[in-house]
Design a protein around this motif. Structure first.
Motif, PDB file in Angstrom:
ATOM      1  N   ASP A 127      -1.658  15.600 -41.685  1.00  0.00           N
ATOM      2  CA  ASP A 127      -1.677  16.659 -40.667  1.00  0.00           C
ATOM      3  C   ASP A 127      -3.093  17.196 -40.470  1.00  0.00           C
ATOM      4  OD1 ASP A 127       1.083  16.563 -40.304  1.00  0.00           O
ATOM      5  OD2 ASP A 127       1.482  18.232 -41.657  1.00  0.00           O
ATOM      6  N   ALA A 128      -3.783  17.463 -41.577  1.00  0.00           N
ATOM      7  CA  ALA A 128      -5.132  18.019 -41.494  1.00  0.00           C
ATOM      8  C   ALA A 128      -6.078  17.049 -40.811  1.00  0.00           C
ATOM      9  CB  ALA A 128      -5.639  18.364 -42.890  1.00  0.00           C
ATOM     10  N   SER A 129      -5.987  15.767 -41.158  1.00  0.00           N
ATOM     11  CA  SER A 129      -6.851  14.766 -40.535  1.00  0.00           C
ATOM     12  C   SER A 129      -6.573  14.642 -39.045  1.00  0.00           C
ATOM     13  CB  SER A 129      -6.651  13.409 -41.217  1.00  0.00           C
ATOM     14  OG  SER A 129      -7.037  13.453 -42.568  1.00  0.00           O
ATOM     15  N   ALA A 130      -5.303  14.632 -38.681  1.00  0.00           N
ATOM     16  CA  ALA A 130      -4.941  14.520 -37.272  1.00  0.00           C
ATOM     17  C   ALA A 130      -5.391  15.744 -36.485  1.00  0.00           C
ATOM     18  CB  ALA A 130      -3.430  14.326 -37.138  1.00  0.00           C
ATOM     19  N   ALA A 131      -5.287  16.915 -37.106  1.00  0.00           N
ATOM     20  CA  ALA A 131      -5.719  18.143 -36.435  1.00  0.00           C
ATOM     21  C   ALA A 131      -7.219  18.111 -36.162  1.00  0.00           C
ATOM     22  CB  ALA A 131      -5.368  19.355 -37.296  1.00  0.00           C
ATOM     23  N   SER A 168      -6.056  21.475 -49.286  1.00  0.00           N
ATOM     24  CA  SER A 168      -7.115  20.733 -49.971  1.00  0.00           C
ATOM     25  C   SER A 168      -7.758  19.694 -49.068  1.00  0.00           C
ATOM     26  CB  SER A 168      -6.568  20.085 -51.249  1.00  0.00           C
ATOM     27  OG  SER A 168      -5.431  19.300 -50.966  1.00  0.00           O
ATOM     28  N   GLU A 169      -6.972  19.019 -48.231  1.00  0.00           N
ATOM     29  CA  GLU A 169      -7.549  18.002 -47.353  1.00  0.00           C
ATOM     30  C   GLU A 169      -8.393  18.635 -46.251  1.00  0.00           C
ATOM     31  OE1 GLU A 169      -8.473  14.246 -45.701  1.00  0.00           O
ATOM     32  OE2 GLU A 169      -7.926  14.971 -47.697  1.00  0.00           O
ATOM     33  N   ALA A 170      -7.935  19.736 -45.706  1.00  0.00           N
ATOM     34  CA  ALA A 170      -8.736  20.421 -44.687  1.00  0.00           C
ATOM     35  C   ALA A 170     -10.078  20.857 -45.261  1.00  0.00           C
ATOM     36  CB  ALA A 170      -7.972  21.617 -44.128  1.00  0.00           C
ATOM     37  N   ALA A 191      -7.984  15.779 -33.341  1.00  0.00           N
ATOM     38  CA  ALA A 191      -7.572  16.305 -32.037  1.00  0.00           C
ATOM     39  C   ALA A 191      -8.518  17.375 -31.513  1.00  0.00           C
ATOM     40  CB  ALA A 191      -6.157  16.861 -32.134  1.00  0.00           C
ATOM     41  N   GLY A 192      -9.337  17.941 -32.395  1.00  0.00           N
ATOM     42  CA  GLY A 192     -10.296  18.942 -31.939  1.00  0.00           C
ATOM     43  C   GLY A 192     -10.118  20.320 -32.525  1.00  0.00           C
ATOM     44  N   ALA A 193      -9.190  20.484 -33.464  1.00  0.00           N
ATOM     45  CA  ALA A 193      -9.045  21.784 -34.117  1.00  0.00           C
ATOM     46  C   ALA A 193     -10.246  22.048 -35.009  1.00  0.00           C
ATOM     47  CB  ALA A 193      -7.765  21.818 -34.950  1.00  0.00           C
ATOM     48  N   ASP A 194     -10.694  23.298 -35.031  1.00  0.00           N
ATOM     49  CA  ASP A 194     -11.804  23.618 -35.924  1.00  0.00           C
ATOM     50  C   ASP A 194     -11.407  24.590 -37.028  1.00  0.00           C
ATOM     51  OD1 ASP A 194     -11.630  25.837 -34.304  1.00  0.00           O
ATOM     52  OD2 ASP A 194     -13.621  25.610 -33.428  1.00  0.00           O
ATOM     53  N   PHE A 195     -10.120  24.913 -37.128  1.00  0.00           N
ATOM     54  CA  PHE A 195      -9.582  25.548 -38.332  1.00  0.00           C
ATOM     55  C   PHE A 195      -8.114  25.183 -38.430  1.00  0.00           C
ATOM     56  CE2 PHE A 195      -8.806  28.815 -35.113  1.00  0.00           C
ATOM     57  CZ  PHE A 195      -7.588  29.387 -35.463  1.00  0.00           C
ATOM     58  N   VAL A 196      -7.560  25.288 -39.645  1.00  0.00           N
ATOM     59  CA  VAL A 196      -6.149  24.973 -39.830  1.00  0.00           C
ATOM     60  C   VAL A 196      -5.442  26.146 -40.486  1.00  0.00           C
ATOM     61  CG1 VAL A 196      -6.625  22.498 -40.023  1.00  0.00           C
ATOM     62  CG2 VAL A 196      -6.350  23.869 -42.086  1.00  0.00           C
TER      63      VAL A 196
END
Length: 217
Positions: A75-79, A97-99, A82-87
């Protein structure tokens, strides 16, 4: 982005989740136009990653744009892609941890003192107290602030305008608001009561978070 500073500055995260990607995108753009600077698109909504991509293209590269309901490393990698800059996560999970490994700031979901300590160890930037209203409201936040006086809490879950005032008064650095703000604006076959109604709700919440509180934080 500096998520902690953004949370302290803007004091509200708008949470967009819906079953109509086009309506969700319109909702994001309407909120941004009304001055809601921190917007999170929940991955539990339909085609959420595509909504994030389209929103990023429309808003430009510098507008804060988050991905919510991030649970897994995938999920973090896909976000990020896609252009997200925070999760934003609903719990202390692999997504945190991945984010952080990817260099993305994280608003990590917590409920208990044990959760808070675990999120601290993973490097979370702030703590999403979730589900806040069901946990006891502003009184529970006040209790947590005893052992964690400097923790940056963002209550999320059932937060309406009245609760937002209460949480900010008890030291929350921001609040996260979903359905009380969005209504059904991001769902198919509806217009959320009309674009102007959505704009009016946005202005109402902005008025709330701009009010001074008794908190020194």
């Amino acid at each position: 982005m500096d998520l902690l500073t953004a949370l302290r500055t803007h004091r509200i995260v708008a949470i967009v989740r819906g079953d109509d990607p086009d309506a969700a995108l319109r909702t994001v753009l309407t909120l941004a136009d009304e001055g809601l600077a921190l917007i999170e698109v929940s991955l539990s909504g339909k085609d959420a990653l595509d909504v994030i991509r389209r929103a990023r293209a429309a808003l430009g590269p510098t507008a804060p744009l988050g991905a919510g309901t991030v649970l897994t490393g995938a999920d973090a990698s896909a976000a990020e892609e896609a252009g997200a800059d925070f999760v934003v996560t609903p719990a202390v999970c692999e997504g945190v941890s991945e984010a952080k490994r990817l260099g993305l700031p994280v608003l990590a979901g917590v409920m208990t003192p044990t959760d808070i300590v675990a999120a601290q160890r993973l490097g979370a930037d702030a703590y999403k107290l979730f589900p806040a209203a069901q946990a006891g409201g502003p009184g529970y936040l006040k209790a947590l602030s005893g052992p964690f006086p400097d923790a940056p809490f963002v209550p999320v879950g059932g937060v309406d305008a009245e609760l937002a005032r209460g949480y900010l008064a008890q030291g929350a650095i921001a609040v996260g608001v979903g359905s009380p703000l969005i209504g059904d604006a991001a769902d198919s076959g509806t217009d959320g009561g009309g674009a102007e109604a959505l704009r009016a709700r946005a202005r109402g919440f902005l008025d709330v978070v701009r009010l001074p509180t008794d908190s020194g934080r």
